[in-house]
Design a protein around this motif. Structure first.
Motif, mmCIF file in Angstrom:
data_model
loop_
_atom_site.group_PDB
_atom_site.id
_atom_site.type_symbol
_atom_site.label_atom_id
_atom_site.label_comp_id
_atom_site.label_asym_id
_atom_site.label_seq_id
_atom_site.Cartn_x
_atom_site.Cartn_y
_atom_site.Cartn_z
ATOM 1 N N LEU A 105 50.279 5.460 2.319
ATOM 2 C CA LEU A 105 49.597 6.116 3.561
ATOM 3 C C LEU A 105 48.580 7.155 2.604
ATOM 4 N N THR A 106 49.243 7.747 1.660
ATOM 5 C CA THR A 106 48.923 9.156 1.105
ATOM 6 C C THR A 106 49.947 8.880 -0.453
ATOM 7 N N PRO A 107 49.419 10.246 -1.138
ATOM 8 C CA PRO A 107 50.152 10.373 -2.419
ATOM 9 C C PRO A 107 51.558 11.355 -1.548
ATOM 10 N N GLU A 108 50.858 11.721 -0.602
ATOM 11 C CA GLU A 108 52.146 12.912 -0.024
ATOM 12 C C GLU A 108 53.417 12.509 0.561
ATOM 13 N N ARG A 109 53.400 11.168 1.137
ATOM 14 C CA ARG A 109 54.057 9.976 1.014
ATOM 15 C C ARG A 109 55.175 10.608 2.115
ATOM 16 N N PRO A 110 54.319 10.731 3.005
ATOM 17 C CA PRO A 110 54.777 10.872 4.388
ATOM 18 C C PRO A 110 55.834 10.242 5.109
ATOM 19 N N ARG A 111 56.505 11.342 6.321
ATOM 20 C CA ARG A 111 57.236 10.399 7.102
ATOM 21 C C ARG A 111 57.682 10.083 8.363
ATOM 22 N N GLN A 112 56.427 10.823 8.761
ATOM 23 C CA GLN A 112 55.594 10.939 10.444
ATOM 24 C C GLN A 112 54.592 11.655 10.254
ATOM 25 N N ILE A 113 53.206 10.261 11.283
ATOM 26 C CA ILE A 113 52.075 10.681 11.168
ATOM 27 C C ILE A 113 51.825 10.833 12.686
ATOM 28 N N ARG A 114 50.333 11.437 13.238
ATOM 29 C CA ARG A 114 50.119 10.953 14.252
ATOM 30 C C ARG A 114 48.595 11.103 14.134
ATOM 31 N N LEU A 115 48.759 10.128 15.045
ATOM 32 C CA LEU A 115 46.904 8.977 15.024
ATOM 33 C C LEU A 115 46.605 9.706 16.204
ATOM 34 N N ILE A 116 45.192 9.905 16.750
ATOM 35 C CA ILE A 116 44.831 9.726 18.115
ATOM 36 C C ILE A 116 42.610 9.387 17.624
ATOM 37 N N SER A 117 41.957 9.178 18.065
ATOM 38 C CA SER A 117 40.759 8.862 18.550
ATOM 39 C C SER A 117 40.234 9.143 19.592
ATOM 40 N N PRO A 118 38.503 9.368 19.440
ATOM 41 C CA PRO A 118 37.752 9.962 20.345
ATOM 42 C C PRO A 118 37.659 8.255 21.198
ATOM 43 N N ASP A 119 38.016 6.942 20.839
ATOM 44 C CA ASP A 119 38.067 6.510 21.393
ATOM 45 C C ASP A 119 38.746 5.826 22.651
ATOM 46 N N PHE A 120 39.535 6.415 22.216
ATOM 47 C CA PHE A 120 41.442 6.387 23.313
ATOM 48 C C PHE A 120 42.210 7.608 23.685
ATOM 49 N N PRO A 121 42.629 8.033 24.642
ATOM 50 C CA PRO A 121 43.254 9.046 24.796
ATOM 51 C C PRO A 121 45.063 9.240 24.475
ATOM 52 N N TRP A 122 45.145 8.473 24.285
ATOM 53 C CA TRP A 122 46.128 8.685 23.558
ATOM 54 C C TRP A 122 46.925 8.827 22.362
ATOM 55 N N ALA A 123 48.270 9.991 22.064
ATOM 56 C CA ALA A 123 48.028 10.387 20.945
ATOM 57 C C ALA A 123 49.867 9.035 19.818
ATOM 58 N N PHE A 124 49.834 8.095 19.369
ATOM 59 C CA PHE A 124 50.531 7.591 18.428
ATOM 60 C C PHE A 124 51.657 8.321 17.384
ATOM 61 N N ASP A 125 53.129 8.611 17.402
ATOM 62 C CA ASP A 125 53.103 9.195 16.389
ATOM 63 C C ASP A 125 54.288 8.113 15.386
ATOM 64 N N ILE A 126 53.740 8.142 14.815
ATOM 65 C CA ILE A 126 54.415 7.009 13.462
ATOM 66 C C ILE A 126 55.609 8.092 12.758
ATOM 67 N N GLY A 127 56.118 6.934 12.537
ATOM 68 C CA GLY A 127 57.496 7.002 11.271
ATOM 69 C C GLY A 127 57.711 5.560 10.282
ATOM 70 N N PRO A 128 58.202 5.805 9.522
ATOM 71 C CA PRO A 128 58.633 4.993 8.486
ATOM 72 C C PRO A 128 59.411 3.333 9.481
ATOM 73 N N SER A 129 58.444 2.280 8.832
ATOM 74 C CA SER A 129 59.434 1.208 9.399
ATOM 75 C C SER A 129 61.037 0.753 8.647
ATOM 76 N N ALA A 130 61.217 -0.535 8.818
ATOM 77 C CA ALA A 130 62.805 -0.814 8.884
ATOM 78 C C ALA A 130 62.266 -0.855 6.948
ATOM 79 N N GLY A 131 62.989 -0.363 6.465
ATOM 80 C CA GLY A 131 63.575 -0.834 5.245
ATOM 81 C C GLY A 131 62.242 0.241 4.351
ATOM 82 N N GLU A 132 61.401 1.100 4.998
ATOM 83 C CA GLU A 132 60.565 1.795 4.266
ATOM 84 C C GLU A 132 61.323 3.399 3.707
ATOM 85 N N GLU A 133 60.603 4.233 3.571
ATOM 86 C CA GLU A 133 61.201 5.591 3.087
ATOM 87 C C GLU A 133 60.204 6.530 3.758
#
Length: 252
Positions: A105-133
């Motif tokens: 996603l970025t050059p820093e190669r993140p291992r966890q990020i969070r998605l938020i939006s003014p269009d929905f009330p939730w926060a989604f935490d995302i880590g690498p999928s299987a087979g990805e670092e």
């Protein structure tokens, strides 16, 4: 099998605030994307010229150009899985598949990020999928789709005002109508009868999904940094929050 697919996906170095393809990557893509190397250079220059450098006082930060507004080079309706997305003919990636999004996603190669939006009330935490670092662009779209396919809860329905509830019902009706139309079209082409499971689903009371919260704004338009908005959504005393991105949508 998964590793074989990833070897066909070019890796791009991070240059001047945006990704640029390596010579090897451009060569791999050329037969699939109509002289991709030259098209990418045009796209990359345009993206750097139009990318906002400051959003509500935040420092300059960019995701991979696949997911960077305002010139996201893909079309994706979040009511459907990521394998349904496509690149328009004007994109330097026209003719490529969703597998090309298996890049960091970025050059820093993140291992966890969070998605938020003014269009929905939730926060989604995302880590690498299987087979990805690291978290990839495909991880972002896959998780976003999966989370928005969850049924709406009684609590979420209870927090919605009258206008939002009416919008939810309209969005649900549109989604089910499109599903039914696509199903009938598919059956007509294949000359087969509707499946029993689908007939039962149609007969049941419509199930509201989180994606219906978006109304008609179901087209993915990219990720941006907005630290002021992120701080307002941050729960006090919730501990250190991961790298946070704001999701943008557009009406379809």
């Amino acid at each position: 099998m998964g590793h074989a697919q990833r070897r066909n996906i070019p890796s791009w170095p991070w240059i001047g605030g945006a990704y640029a393809p390596s010579l090897q990557g451009a060569s791999e893509m050329r037969t699939r994307a109509h002289d991709t190397e030259n098209a990418w250079l045009v796209y990359d220059h345009s993206a750097r010229q139009t990318m906002p450098s400051n959003i509500n006082g935040t420092q300059k930060a960019h995701p991979h150009p696949f997911l960077a507004p305002p010139s996201v080079p893909l079309i994706y309706d979040l009511r459907y899985p990521p394998n349904s997305l496509h690149f328009p003919s004007s994109s330097p990636f026209a003719g490529c598949g969703y597998e090309f999004l298996r890049v960091s996603l970025t050059p820093e190669r993140p291992r966890q990020i969070r998605l938020i939006s003014p269009d929905f009330p939730w926060a989604f935490d995302i880590g690498p999928s299987a087979g990805e670092e690291v978290v990839t662009c495909l991880d972002v779209l896959s998780t976003l789709h999966a989370e928005l396919q969850r049924p709406l809860t009684y609590m979420e329905w209870g927090t919605a005002g009258d206008d939002k509830r009416a919008s939810l019902i309209r969005a649900c009706d549109r989604r089910l109508w499109i599903q039914l139309a696509l199903h009938r079209s598919s059956n007509s082409a294949a000359r087969t009868r509707p499946t029993v499971s689908f007939e039962r689903a149609v007969q049941k009371k419509p199930l509201l999904l989180r994606v219906d919260w978006l109304g008609s704004s179901v087209a993915f338009m990219g990720l941006v940094k907005d630290e002021a908005f992120a701080r307002r959504r941050f729960v006090p005393g919730g501990g250190e929050r991961p790298e946070t991105w704001v999701v943008k949508f557009q009406k379809l």
